[in-house]
Design an enzyme around this catalytic site. Sequence first.
Site, short mmCIF file in Angstrom:
data_model
loop_
_atom_site.label_atom_id
_atom_site.label_comp_id
_atom_site.label_asym_id
_atom_site.label_seq_id
_atom_site.Cartn_x
_atom_site.Cartn_y
_atom_site.Cartn_z
N ASP A 217 -56.92 2.73 3.65
CA ASP A 217 -55.91 1.27 3.92
C ASP A 217 -54.98 1.55 4.92
O ASP A 217 -54.38 2.42 4.59
CB ASP A 217 -54.83 0.74 2.77
CG ASP A 217 -54.75 -0.34 2.37
OD1 ASP A 217 -55.82 -1.02 2.56
OD2 ASP A 217 -53.45 -0.35 1.83
N LYS B 35 -64.41 0.54 10.07
CA LYS B 35 -63.86 2.31 9.95
C LYS B 35 -64.90 2.53 9.67
O LYS B 35 -64.87 3.93 9.55
CB LYS B 35 -62.87 1.71 7.93
CG LYS B 35 -62.16 0.80 7.94
CD LYS B 35 -61.26 0.05 6.89
CE LYS B 35 -59.84 -0.19 6.87
NZ LYS B 35 -59.69 -0.02 5.93
P1 ITT Z 1 -61.82 -2.13 3.13
O1 ITT Z 1 -60.51 -2.41 2.14
O2 ITT Z 1 -62.74 -2.76 2.13
O3 ITT Z 1 -61.54 -0.66 3.52
P2 ITT Z 1 -60.57 -3.94 4.88
O4 ITT Z 1 -60.75 -4.90 6.36
O5 ITT Z 1 -59.53 -5.15 3.99
O6 ITT Z 1 -60.92 -3.11 4.13
P3 ITT Z 1 -57.45 -2.76 5.27
O7 ITT Z 1 -57.13 -3.82 3.70
O8 ITT Z 1 -57.42 -1.78 5.17
O9 ITT Z 1 -58.94 -2.69 5.29
O10 ITT Z 1 -57.40 -3.76 6.46
C1 ITT Z 1 -55.79 -4.52 6.21
C2 ITT Z 1 -56.10 -5.47 7.56
O11 ITT Z 1 -56.18 -4.80 8.79
C3 ITT Z 1 -57.82 -5.67 7.94
O12 ITT Z 1 -57.31 -7.30 7.93
C4 ITT Z 1 -57.91 -5.04 8.88
O13 ITT Z 1 -59.06 -6.37 10.12
C5 ITT Z 1 -56.63 -4.49 9.84
N1 ITT Z 1 -57.11 -3.66 10.24
C6 ITT Z 1 -57.75 -2.21 9.70
N2 ITT Z 1 -57.48 -0.82 10.57
C7 ITT Z 1 -57.71 -1.92 11.58
C8 ITT Z 1 -58.07 -1.24 12.99
O14 ITT Z 1 -58.34 0.07 13.22
N3 ITT Z 1 -57.37 -1.47 14.01
C9 ITT Z 1 -57.04 -3.30 14.31
N4 ITT Z 1 -57.42 -3.98 12.27
C10 ITT Z 1 -57.14 -2.82 11.59
NA NA Z 2 -59.28 -4.28 2.12
#
Ligand code: ITT
Ligand code: NA
Length: 208
Positions: free
Chosen positions: A62, A11
């Site tokens: 998120d 991210k």
């Molecule tokens: P933080 O909450 O600490 O930011 P996280 O990876 O847990 O990190 P999210 O809860 O937002 O972040 O992510 C939800 C899921 O979606 C997680 O499995 C990510 O790998 C995936 N994800 C989020 N953005 C993505 C993207 O741009 N491309 C592919 N997968 C994504």
């Molecule tokens: Na998360």
Amino acid sequence: MLTYVTTNPGKIREAESYLPDESIDRLAYDYTEIQSDDLGPIAAHGAREAHRHAGEPVVVDDAGLFIEGLGGFPGPYSSYVENTLGVEGVWEVASELEDRRAAFRCVLAYCDGEGFAATPDPIDREDRVVAAAAGPDDDADRAALPVKLFEGYVPGTIVSPRGDGGFGYDPIFEHDGTTFAEMDTERKNAVSHRGRALAKFAEWFAQR
Ligand code: ITT
Ligand code: NA
């Protein structure tokens, strides 16, 4: 100064080109993710908690993958599902579906402990960029800190994994014939859920 709060280095990589380097800190703080079928309240709650923790202006990010043929699943449960079923597992489930259309959504939530001018920002349905102050997301936050939300959306299709760039579900998410994992950061940013949310946020942040 602004602190971008995430445990996910992917991210940060994507956010970097939108936010001037001198003005951004990174913080890998694992804030509480409340349960909700909507990303907005999860991000808003996280931003308040992260702001209380950091004591500085913060933005949290998120995101989730919403698969049409699964009624929007995994959506807000995307992180849990990636850690349990895995990306290959999600492809296996989706490969059985007739309708493999999907969308990525991203909500950025900004909180600096102060209020915002009440601007009657329109909400564009297609690319639901919510630039209005978010309402309270639960009882504990009812009298709580204002949060500003920015949402980005990108449609696509779930496909057999291709490419080794990006992160998370990128190998199985195809947009215009190319998976996100086959794109470099710049190309993904130009069309992605996060890129759209970041562009709106960066514009607002620079002018506020
Ligand atoms: P933080 O909450 O600490 O930011 P996280 O990876 O847990 O990190 P999210 O809860 O937002 O972040 O992510 C939800 C899921 O979606 C997680 O499995 C990510 O790998 C995936 N994800 C989020 N953005 C993505 C993207 O741009 N491309 C592919 N997968 C994504
Ligand atoms: Na998360």
